[in-house]
Design a protein around this motif. Structure first.
Motif, PDB file in Angstrom:
ATOM      1  N   ILE A  47       0.852  -1.175   0.000  1.00 31.39           N
ATOM      2  CA  ILE A  47       0.000   0.000   0.000  1.00 31.39           C
ATOM      3  C   ILE A  47       0.894   1.233   0.000  1.00 31.39           C
ATOM      4  O   ILE A  47       1.887   1.279   0.728  1.00 31.39           O
ATOM      5  N   ARG A  48       0.574   2.204  -0.833  1.00 27.15           N
ATOM      6  CA  ARG A  48       1.358   3.444  -0.881  1.00 27.15           C
ATOM      7  C   ARG A  48       0.421   4.621  -1.128  1.00 27.15           C
ATOM      8  O   ARG A  48      -0.764   4.446  -1.464  1.00 27.15           O
ATOM      9  N   GLU A  49       0.967   5.844  -0.936  1.00 21.97           N
ATOM     10  CA  GLU A  49       0.164   7.042  -1.164  1.00 21.97           C
ATOM     11  C   GLU A  49      -0.191   7.178  -2.642  1.00 21.97           C
ATOM     12  O   GLU A  49       0.571   6.786  -3.520  1.00 21.97           O
ATOM     13  N   TYR A  50      -1.372   7.738  -2.868  1.00 28.21           N
ATOM     14  CA  TYR A  50      -1.859   7.941  -4.232  1.00 28.21           C
ATOM     15  C   TYR A  50      -1.007   8.985  -4.948  1.00 28.21           C
ATOM     16  O   TYR A  50      -0.624  10.013  -4.366  1.00 28.21           O
ATOM     17  N   ILE A  51      -0.664   8.718  -6.184  1.00 24.74           N
ATOM     18  CA  ILE A  51       0.061   9.651  -7.046  1.00 24.74           C
ATOM     19  C   ILE A  51      -0.848   9.996  -8.214  1.00 24.74           C
ATOM     20  O   ILE A  51      -1.450   9.091  -8.817  1.00 24.74           O
ATOM     21  N   PRO A  52      -0.988  11.297  -8.557  1.00 22.21           N
ATOM     22  CA  PRO A  52      -1.847  11.671  -9.688  1.00 22.21           C
ATOM     23  C   PRO A  52      -1.534  10.828 -10.931  1.00 22.21           C
ATOM     24  O   PRO A  52      -0.375  10.680 -11.310  1.00 22.21           O
ATOM     25  N   GLY A  53      -2.583  10.278 -11.495  1.00 17.45           N
ATOM     26  CA  GLY A  53      -2.392   9.407 -12.648  1.00 17.45           C
ATOM     27  C   GLY A  53      -2.632   7.941 -12.306  1.00 17.45           C
ATOM     28  O   GLY A  53      -2.836   7.102 -13.202  1.00 17.45           O
ATOM     29  N   ASP A  54      -2.597   7.587 -11.001  1.00 14.80           N
ATOM     30  CA  ASP A  54      -2.881   6.215 -10.584  1.00 14.80           C
ATOM     31  C   ASP A  54      -4.341   5.864 -10.864  1.00 14.80           C
ATOM     32  O   ASP A  54      -5.208   6.740 -10.932  1.00 14.80           O
ATOM     33  N   ASP A  55      -4.600   4.599 -11.013  1.00 14.69           N
ATOM     34  CA  ASP A  55      -5.953   4.114 -11.243  1.00 14.69           C
ATOM     35  C   ASP A  55      -6.758   4.268  -9.953  1.00 14.69           C
ATOM     36  O   ASP A  55      -6.425   3.663  -8.922  1.00 14.69           O
ATOM     37  N   ILE A  56      -7.808   5.078  -9.997  1.00 13.99           N
ATOM     38  CA  ILE A  56      -8.587   5.347  -8.774  1.00 13.99           C
ATOM     39  C   ILE A  56      -9.293   4.093  -8.272  1.00 13.99           C
ATOM     40  O   ILE A  56      -9.694   4.032  -7.098  1.00 13.99           O
ATOM     41  N   ARG A  57      -9.431   3.081  -9.153  1.00 19.69           N
ATOM     42  CA  ARG A  57     -10.079   1.843  -8.714  1.00 19.69           C
ATOM     43  C   ARG A  57      -9.223   1.073  -7.721  1.00 19.69           C
ATOM     44  O   ARG A  57      -9.701   0.171  -7.038  1.00 19.69           O
TER      45      ARG A  57
END
Length: 295
Positions: A47-57
């Motif tokens: 698990i890691r922090e969300y980075i813009p461009g990652d799949d929101i699903r």
């Protein structure tokens, strides 16, 4: 199933397929394999922090709510996969004007098996008539695949009748880990819609119908005696009668539409191969059209 001459031809064909498949893989061409297993074998990694461009699903909403910032789950593709080939070996497979449906089915089966084994994936086999006649658990290795194909060539079916349901039920009973299941048949069988639906819920299933061109249309050659390869029933037919030819063609089209409808209903990727045709482009099309498949 084949006689000695046909056996020799098939053994040579398998050797040729092995060489061609090896050349395709060694040449780093996409081939069948990448599409066959694309995106199906995954396991949780981190698990890691969300980075813009990652799949929101992939967002883990529980962790996100706990820390107030979005986190996503990471997955990695499993390195090994399992392929199970279900081969219909009923009596109708012997039919063929120039090349039998059995020979075509064997060529497709061997191509898929060799393509998988070159990437160190496991391959298993189920031979089915109206019952499961042979079950070979999935293993990896070229020798295993050669023995598997030899089993297909030399196996003498106990029954000429056809029913795919026992093989599909065996998949559900014996194969616990998610696998790719490829069904090879002419689909002159009892309805197996219920079993297909159950397998679809747990495995990635694809379907290949193998037919002969003369199964779709009767030639005008006068009086001929037709024999049902599965029941042995014989019938004298006047092929010069256009009514008979039209009725035969209509029945063949209804069968084809019925099989296509069943596959669409369960969203099972499906292609039709006619004996004697180049089936590699058809397999590539099958892999492109399946969910997650690309070349």
């Amino acid at each position: 199933m084949p006689d000695n001459d046909t056996y020799s031809d098939l053994v040579q064909k398998v050797k040729t397929i092995d060489i061609l498949t090896n050349a395709r893989v060694s040449g780093q061409q996409a081939g069948v394999h990448i599409s066959l297993f694309k995106g199906q074998g995954v396991e949780f990694s981190d698990i890691r922090e969300y980075i813009p461009g990652d799949d929101i699903r992939a967002i883990d909403w529980k962790i996100t709510a706990r820390y107030g910032i979005p986190y996503i789950k990471e997955f990695v593709e499993e390195r090994d996969h399992t392929l199970y080939l279900i081969a219909d070996i009923s009596g109708s497979g012997s039919f063929g004007h120039t090349v039998s449906k059995f020979s075509t089915l064997l060529s497709i089966l061997a191509t898929l098996a060799f393509s998988a084994v070159h990437y160190h994936d496991r391959v298993g086999l189920i031979l089915v008539s109206d019952c499961v006649e042979k079950f070979i658990p999935a293993r990896s290795g070229r020798n295993h695949v050669i023995n598997l194909i030899q089993t297909v060539i030399t196996h003498e079916p106990k029954s000429k009748h056809s029913d795919l349901r026992p093989a599909l039920s065996m998949i559900m009973q014996r194969i616990r880990r998610m696998s790719t299941v490829i069904l090879l048949s002419d689909f002159f069988t009892p309805d197996c819609s219920k079993e297909l639906s159950l397998v679809k819920k747990h495995h990635d299933i694809l379907s290949i119908r193998v037919s002969d061109p003369r199964e779709g249309e009767l030639p005008d050659v006068g009086l001929i005696e037709l024999e049902d390869a599965e029941t042995g029933e014989q019938l004298l037919v006047d092929t010069s009668d256009p009514v008979i030819r039209d009725s035969y063609k209509e029945a063949a089209e209804m069968h084809s539409q019925s099989v296509s409808h069943m596959m669409r209903k369960h969203r099972i990727p499906f292609v039709h191969v006619r004996s004697g045709d180049d089936f590699v482009p058809v397999l590539e099309h099958l892999m492109r059209t399946r969910p997650g498949g690309e070349l």
